[in-house]
Design an enzyme around this catalytic site. Structure first.
Site, PDB file in Angstrom:
ATOM      1  N   LEU A  91      -0.004  13.888   1.797  1.00 25.46           N
ATOM      2  CA  LEU A  91       0.308  14.454   0.485  1.00 25.46           C
ATOM      3  C   LEU A  91      -0.889  14.322  -0.458  1.00 25.46           C
ATOM      4  CD1 LEU A  91       2.579  15.560  -1.465  1.00 25.46           C
ATOM      5  CD2 LEU A  91       3.125  13.182  -1.978  1.00 25.46           C
ATOM      6  N   SER A  92      -1.445  13.101  -0.571  1.00 26.73           N
ATOM      7  CA  SER A  92      -2.539  12.832  -1.521  1.00 26.73           C
ATOM      8  C   SER A  92      -3.784  13.634  -1.185  1.00 26.73           C
ATOM      9  CB  SER A  92      -2.905  11.346  -1.504  1.00 26.73           C
ATOM     10  OG  SER A  92      -1.816  10.575  -1.905  1.00 26.73           O
ATOM     11  N   GLU A  93      -4.548  13.945  -2.225  1.00 25.46           N
ATOM     12  CA  GLU A  93      -5.819  14.656  -2.048  1.00 25.46           C
ATOM     13  C   GLU A  93      -6.903  13.884  -2.797  1.00 25.46           C
ATOM     14  OE1 GLU A  93      -5.310  18.837  -2.867  1.00 25.46           O
ATOM     15  OE2 GLU A  93      -3.749  18.996  -1.326  1.00 25.46           O
ATOM     16  N   SER A 133      -1.344   9.962  -7.669  1.00 23.64           N
ATOM     17  CA  SER A 133      -0.106   9.790  -8.446  1.00 23.64           C
ATOM     18  C   SER A 133       0.453  11.137  -8.907  1.00 23.64           C
ATOM     19  CB  SER A 133      -0.377   8.914  -9.673  1.00 23.64           C
ATOM     20  OG  SER A 133      -0.648   7.596  -9.270  1.00 23.64           O
ATOM     21  N   TRP A 185      -6.674   9.414   2.113  1.00 26.17           N
ATOM     22  CA  TRP A 185      -5.900   8.172   2.302  1.00 26.17           C
ATOM     23  C   TRP A 185      -4.784   8.347   3.326  1.00 26.17           C
ATOM     24  CZ3 TRP A 185      -9.374   5.746  -0.089  1.00 26.17           C
ATOM     25  CH2 TRP A 185      -9.760   6.044  -1.389  1.00 26.17           C
ATOM     26  N   ARG A 217      -1.172 -31.250   4.872  1.00 25.85           N
ATOM     27  CA  ARG A 217      -2.315 -31.733   4.098  1.00 25.85           C
ATOM     28  C   ARG A 217      -1.907 -32.914   3.208  1.00 25.85           C
ATOM     29  NH1 ARG A 217      -7.967 -31.325   3.228  1.00 25.85           N
ATOM     30  NH2 ARG A 217      -8.352 -31.657   1.009  1.00 25.85           N
ATOM     31  N   GLY A 226      -5.930 -24.478  -1.547  1.00 24.60           N
ATOM     32  CA  GLY A 226      -7.218 -24.885  -2.119  1.00 24.60           C
ATOM     33  C   GLY A 226      -8.364 -24.101  -1.503  1.00 24.60           C
ATOM     34  N   GLU A 248       2.174   4.737  -1.540  1.00 19.49           N
ATOM     35  CA  GLU A 248       3.535   5.299  -1.642  1.00 19.49           C
ATOM     36  C   GLU A 248       4.069   5.173  -3.079  1.00 19.49           C
ATOM     37  OE1 GLU A 248       6.189   5.325   1.524  1.00 19.49           O
ATOM     38  OE2 GLU A 248       4.662   4.880   3.042  1.00 19.49           O
ATOM     39  N   SER A 279       2.670   0.848  -8.792  1.00 23.36           N
ATOM     40  CA  SER A 279       3.674   0.161  -9.629  1.00 23.36           C
ATOM     41  C   SER A 279       3.944   0.972 -10.896  1.00 23.36           C
ATOM     42  CB  SER A 279       3.168  -1.230 -10.028  1.00 23.36           C
ATOM     43  OG  SER A 279       3.270  -2.121  -8.952  1.00 23.36           O
TER      44      SER A 279
END
Ligand code: CAA
Length: 381
Positions: free
Chosen positions: A126-128, A133, A157, A269, A340, A364, A367
């Site tokens: 879908l993405s280009e 978005s 992607w 640890r 750590g 996909e 956020s």
């Protein structure tokens, strides 16, 4: 009434995925990451176990075990190897697209090959390069010509686009603006005019390939159109609603693996004369991880159950995705903090898990897109 008591079948799928992930995926996850090894053999074995068409009718070789079972399986697979999980999730999504929108001929041609492992996996394009978005701004075109469609444009992607037996590709088929001019097509592996670009050098999920695809006068047969002409955007959105449950499930598995690592390290640890786990500062971090993962699990299962019951689930899928993927990142952050300096080295799995978690808030639907979907739904009349 929503119940989260798992059925026997769901428990069986979950256990099958967990056993496979523990035995065959987790032991080589670090190597797959370091050397960017694509898990082709493992994907074929997952198909043999029925996990490449979990929510697909048995008539097409699927396990017909439902959406909740799919989510449970993706979580267990991600717990062992997040790179493998993204391929399983996207391939299951593509199988569902063909089952939901395809003609009988399209289903018979592709779905048994997906579920049996004849196709290593399947992809979603879908993405280009200029739009991710803002999906409706896509520019790839498919022009009607004698005997079919001529596809031209570039996709970006594309997860495992180089290994996929079939790729769903979205393209503009008329001059109507935005979403209305978009249609979906099935493109076979090796189609003339399909050019697979070079692998992206990614921060995480390095066992999964990500490639650009270019279409140069790629001639598709008449029967390559999936769904109705001009109706492709709704196909993409419907599929992504389900795909977002898949990414939430994947993030849940990564977060769970990070908590497992943190607990193990904290008990082994020693500091100030006792295991790290005896310190309240560490217990509080573990507690926060555990609470947030449990909330994420419930959101994800609720969205999966709504989809399974064929009830509206768009908002719930976005809620599950945004919360679970951000939780996975927070859990990885805390788990690395507990390790750590060692957590910052490749000697410990938490370093890889932290990198693998990062993209889950991006692909996909970021956020921000999930918040947009939820917000729009909240204020609609
Ligand atoms: N289900 C069904 N139809 C839907 C829908 C849904 N969830 N959401 C929207 N639609 C329909 C609308 O009803 C509308 O149809 P009508 O015109 O007939 O009413 C049409 O789609 C357009 O809707 P919008 O006006 O809401 O569209 P928009 O341009 O404002 O975009 C968006 C909405 C939510 C921002 C959408 O563009 C979006 O989800 N963007 C993110 C894209 C994305 O997630 N990309 C991920 C790429 S795939 C990937 O990452 C795969 C991988 O390999 C891992």
């Amino acid at each position: 009434m929503v119940s989260f008591e798992l059925t026997e079948e769901q428990q069986l799928v979950q256990q099958t995925a967990r056993d496979f992930a523990t035995r065959e995926l987790a032991p080589r996850a670090a190597e797959r990451d370091r050397q960017a090894i694509f898990p082709a053999a493992e994907l074929r074995k997952l198909a043999e176990l029925g996990l490449m068409g979990i929510n697909v009718p048995a008539a097409y070789g699927g396990a017909e075990a439902g959406v909740v079972a799919t989510s449970l399986a993706v979580t267990e697979i991600a717990r062992g190897c997040a790179s493998t999980a993204v391929t399983v999730s996207v391939s299951n999504m593509v199988a569902e697209i063909i089952c939901a929108f395809g003609t009988e001929e399209q289903k018979r041609k592709h779905v048994p090959r997906m579920t049996s492992g004849e196709y290593t996996c399947s992809a979603f394009a879908l993405s280009e390069p200029h739009c991710g978005s803002d999906a409706a701004a896509l520019r790839t075109t498919a022009k009607r010509v004698s005997g079919g469609w001529l596809l031209n444009g570039s996709k970006q992607w594309i997860s495992h686009g180089d290994h996929s037996g079939v790729i769903v590709v979205w393209a503009r088929t008329n001059d109507r603006p935005g979403a209305k001019g978009v249609s979906a097509f099935l493109v076979d592996k090796g189609a003339a005019g399909l050019i697979v670009g070079k692998h992206e050098e990614k921060m995480g999920l390095r066992g999964s390939t990500t490639v650009p695809l270019t279409f140069e006068d790629c001639l598709l047969p008449e029967g390559a159109l999936i769904g109705v002409e001009g109706g492709g955007f709704a196909v993409a959105m419907t599929a992504l609603d389900g795909g977002r449950i898949g990414v939430a499930s994947q993030a849940l598995g990564i977060g769970q693996a990070a908590l497992d690592e943190a607990r193990r390290y904290a008990t082994e640890r020693k500091a100030f004369g006792a295991p790290l786990a005896a310190l309240e500062a560490i217990q509080f971090m573990l507690a926060d991880c555990s609470v947030e993962l449990e909330a994420a699990r419930l959101l994800t299962l609720r969205a999966a159950l709504l989809k399974e019951q064929k009830r509206p689930f768009t908002r719930e899928a976005s809620m599950a995705k945004v919360y679970t993927t951000e939780t996975a990142n927070r859990v990885c952050y805390r788990a690395l903090q507990i390790h750590g300096g060692y957590g910052y080295t490749k000697e410990y799995a938490i370093e890889r898990l932290t990198r693998d978690a990062r993209v889950t808030t991006i692909y996909e639907g970021t956020s921000e897109i999930q918040r947009l979907v939820i917000g729009r739904d909240l204020v609609k009349d």
